[in-house]
Design a protein around this motif. Structure first.
Motif: not given
Length: 158
Positions: A1-24
């Motif tokens: 497992m490439d931990e950096k790649a997994v961490a980047r994808e998790m961060y990106h998915l959390m960003f996408l999820f939060r962006r939907q929730a924080d839509n002004p």
């Protein structure tokens, strides 16, 4: 497992999820006016604070210092949030005759109504998500979320 790649994808998915929730544009429009006559628009952040205030003492009076401690933010920041919510007619500050040094806060009836409506919407959304995920994936998600909460709590204690 490439931990950096997994961490980047998790961060990106959390960003996408939060962006939907924080839509002004995704503020809660209550269809009412606040104290100063403008249309009442409540942000998700405001809802989190209102719900937190309500949960601390089941709708009873809460000390400002308790809010600061509970939300892990400075007393000055709590004061600013409470001032905003008070301006909107969603909380009231109270000074007791028996404890004049402390300032207490309680949510208003309007805030209680709004929280109730939002809880109903959130519950419906969660039920739809659970059906979409299916029982096995929903249980796995809960197990992982619990584990994440433990991890974050341990990091805060360090």
């Amino acid at each position: 497992m490439d931990e950096k790649a997994v961490a980047r994808e998790m961060y990106h998915l959390m960003f996408l999820f939060r962006r939907q929730a924080d839509n002004p544009d995704d503020h809660i429009h209550e269809g009412r006016t606040c104290r100063h006559g403008a249309s009442l628009r409540i942000s998700h952040r405001d809802m989190m604070f209102l719900n937190g205030i309500r949960q601390l003492h089941e709708g009873e009076l809460v000390k400002m210092s308790e809010l600061s401690s509970s939300f892990r933010i400075t007393p000055a920041a709590i004061s600013q949030v409470v001032r905003h919510l008070e301006h909107e007619g969603l909380v009231e500050r109270v000074v007791l005759e028996s404890d004049r040094r402390s300032v207490y806060v309680r949510i208003t009836e309007l805030a209680s109504e709004i929280i109730g409506k939002q809880e109903a919407k959130i519950n419906q959304n969660m039920i739809e998500l659970l059906h979409y995920l299916g029982e096995e994936d929903a249980e796995a998600l809960l197990r992982i979320m619990r584990k994440c909460v433990v991890f974050v709590n341990q990091k805060h204690e360090q």
